[in-house]
Design an enzyme around this catalytic site. Structure first.
Site, PDB file in Angstrom:
ATOM      1  N   PHE A  85     -25.846  31.137 -28.200  1.00 46.86           N
ATOM      2  CA  PHE A  85     -25.152  32.346 -27.743  1.00 46.86           C
ATOM      3  C   PHE A  85     -25.495  32.725 -26.310  1.00 46.86           C
ATOM      4  O   PHE A  85     -24.751  33.462 -25.663  1.00 46.86           O
ATOM      5  CB  PHE A  85     -25.452  33.509 -28.696  1.00 46.86           C
ATOM      6  CG  PHE A  85     -26.713  34.277 -28.423  1.00 46.86           C
ATOM      7  CD1 PHE A  85     -26.683  35.504 -27.769  1.00 46.86           C
ATOM      8  CD2 PHE A  85     -27.951  33.795 -28.835  1.00 46.86           C
ATOM      9  CE1 PHE A  85     -27.840  36.228 -27.531  1.00 46.86           C
ATOM     10  CE2 PHE A  85     -29.103  34.514 -28.608  1.00 46.86           C
ATOM     11  CZ  PHE A  85     -29.062  35.737 -27.955  1.00 46.86           C
ATOM     12  N   LYS A  86     -26.591  32.208 -25.786  1.00 56.01           N
ATOM     13  CA  LYS A  86     -26.968  32.555 -24.420  1.00 56.01           C
ATOM     14  C   LYS A  86     -25.907  32.097 -23.404  1.00 56.01           C
ATOM     15  O   LYS A  86     -25.820  32.641 -22.302  1.00 56.01           O
ATOM     16  CB  LYS A  86     -28.327  31.950 -24.076  1.00 56.01           C
ATOM     17  CG  LYS A  86     -29.458  32.334 -25.046  1.00 56.01           C
ATOM     18  CD  LYS A  86     -29.705  33.818 -25.071  1.00 56.01           C
ATOM     19  CE  LYS A  86     -30.749  34.216 -26.112  1.00 56.01           C
ATOM     20  NZ  LYS A  86     -32.106  33.806 -25.813  1.00 56.01           N
ATOM     21  N   ASP A  87     -25.089  31.103 -23.788  1.00 52.60           N
ATOM     22  CA  ASP A  87     -24.023  30.662 -22.889  1.00 52.60           C
ATOM     23  C   ASP A  87     -23.019  31.769 -22.599  1.00 52.60           C
ATOM     24  O   ASP A  87     -22.392  31.784 -21.537  1.00 52.60           O
ATOM     25  CB  ASP A  87     -23.269  29.477 -23.494  1.00 52.60           C
ATOM     26  CG  ASP A  87     -24.094  28.208 -23.546  1.00 52.60           C
ATOM     27  OD1 ASP A  87     -24.886  27.979 -22.610  1.00 52.60           O
ATOM     28  OD2 ASP A  87     -23.953  27.447 -24.528  1.00 52.60           O
TER      29      ASP A  87
END
Length: 493
Positions: free
Chosen positions: A111-113
């Site tokens: 999810f950091k993308d």
């Protein structure tokens, strides 16, 4: 819109300046001085749009130095063919009451993308607006996913360098391989002896080192952050809560204006805080359910008002949540109290004694917005098997923590409000734990297990993970926390 420090600095800065600095000079975190208001008709207008357009409309009011067309272009560049799902952040509904918001379709399968494909673009645009001529060195402490996502986002971006520190024994095999094989002429990766909190404390110490800042400035560099302490990291995360709500409306899970709960696996509190900020903007969100693993410092805090990191640090199968110092909680505490003096006092107490107590009124406000629960590795494994066998939905260990906690919350509270589980990573990043949860043999190195998980489930590993085959590590250094400063000096050169 202006931004100021949670710890009392009177200085108001622009969005561009806040993004460039990352951390406020007094050690606090930048917060906006107001929240844009989204009425129901504004949310209705988002429903037919694609993710890029939704994100641009949500973010634009916070970026008043940037024109609407500029924000739209940034979003179009950040969320495109680099994601393997056309929806960018699809919601997979398993029944009429529950959906899984899949935030792991980007280039690093986590999810950091969602934020770190945007932050480099925001940062470079901000540098141009502020006519900054020095180069920026990004420092990152990671518990697994932020590091690779930041490396991927900043690799070979002109005028930048990026140094990532990760806990030597605190990430999965796949996470480690993703980082240490990173390409790019401006990247550096270094393991740290200790856990994530040791790495995070070391990075914060470096940011507050005036002598080092002066030394780097003489070389033509300054430091900034890609962790969620940077407003430019947190802002893009607000968008996917609006998008998930729009998708729930589209399929009839809720009608426009009806409440939707969110259950979020979180360690550093940034992901769930972004959702709460969306609610402050007008999103019809109900409860935010904070899901923790065995490192349940946040569960205890939400239930008691006492934040106490003086406990055993546990290595779990959900390593990105193996955190005892949740940096973004500082922002929430400011908004709950409106008192920078209280926030500064609590943060000093945490640093000096390892504990603080926010008291009765703040606890009541906190519990008015949040619920909390935790589960251990065995319970998370049971949840992986349950969701797979019951719905054919394969989830990772972090998502499993949230899914399990949501079920327990519903059982205890009786709250039948439709809910979204925020799914934060591809199951293939933790294939050993996922295979074991499914009753399969997981006794091989992490990368070799990708093929085994594909065969067992009939699913496919994301291309960015499958492409790791045969890649040799570029970075093998490991330092003690007190040697991190020297590592940064050597890296900048």
């Amino acid at each position: 819109m202006k931004y100021f420090s949670t710890r009392g600095s009177a200085e108001r800065v622009s969005a561009a300046e806040a993004i460039i600095r990352g951390l406020a000079p007094d050690g606090g975190l930048y917060v906006p001085d107001s929240f844009p208001e989204f009425a129901l008709e504004d949310i209705a207008a988002l429903v037919p749009l694609d993710y890029r357009a939704r994100a641009a409309r949500v973010m634009a009011p916070y970026l008043d130095e940037f024109g609407a067309d500029e924000v739209e272009a940034l979003c179009a560049a950040a969320y495109g063919a680099n994601f393997d799902a056309p929806e960018i952040a699809p919601v997979r509904f398993t029944d009429e009451n529950t959906g899984y918001l899949e935030l792991w379709h980007g280039p690093t399968s986590a999810f950091k993308d969602m934020a770190l494909q945007m932050l480099p673009r925001l940062l470079t645009a901000s540098l141009k607006k502020r006519a900054v001529e020095k180069g920026v060195c990004i420092l990152v402490a990671t518990s697994g996913d932020t590091g690779k996502a930041a490396l991927e986002g900043f690799a070979d971006v002109p005028g930048t360098r990026i140094m990532v520190f990760y806990p030597r024994d605190g990430v999965s095999d796949v996470q480690r391989l993703q980082m240490v094989t990173q390409s790019g002429g401006n990247v550096g990766v270094c393991a740290v002896e200790g856990n994530f909190d040791d790495a995070q404390t070391g990075v914060k110490r470096i940011f507050s080192d005036a002598a080092l800042a002066e030394e780097l400035a003489a070389r033509g560099w300054f430091l900034s952050s890609a962790n969620s302490i940077n407003w430019g990291r947190l802002l893009p995360q607000i968008a996917y809560y609006f998008s998930a709500y729009c998708d729930a409306v589209s399929v009839g899970i809720v009608k426009l204006g009806e409440k939707l709960n969110f259950c979020v696996p979180t360690g550093n509190f940034g992901n769930i805080l972004a959702g709460w900020m969306a609610k402050r903007m007008g999103l019809p969100a109900g409860r935010f359910i904070c899901a923790s693993n065995a490192n349940n410092v946040l569960t205890d805090f939400i239930n008691t008002g006492v934040y106490d990191r003086r406990r055993e640090f546990r290595l779990t199968t959900s390593p990105s949540m193996d955190i005892l110092v949740s940096s973004n909680l500082e922002r929430l505490l400011y908004y709950l109290t409106g008192s920078s003096e209280s926030v500064a006092h609590w943060m000093r107490s945490l640093a000096e004694t390892g504990v603080y107590d926010v008291g009765g009124e703040t606890v009541r406000r906190l519990q008015g917005e949040f619920s909390a629960g935790c589960c251990d590795d065995a319970e998370a494994a049971e949840e992986i098997e349950r969701v797979w066998s019951g719905f054919g939905c394969l989830i990772d260990t972090h998502t499993a923590v949230a899914s399990r906690v949501l079920g327990e919350y519903r059982r205890v509270s009786g709250d039948a409000t439709p809910a979204i589980v925020v799914s934060t990573a591809s199951p293939y990043k933790f294939c050993d734990s996922v295979l074991a949860a499914l009753g399969e043999d997981a006794s091989a190195p992490g990368f070799e297990l990708l093929g085994r998980l594909e065969a067992v489930t009939g699913t496919s590993a994301p291309a960015p993970l499958a492409s790791l085959a045969g890649r040799e590590p570029r970075f093998t250094a490991c330092v003690a926390p007190e040697a991190m400063r020297r590592a940064v000096e050597d890296f900048v050169g």
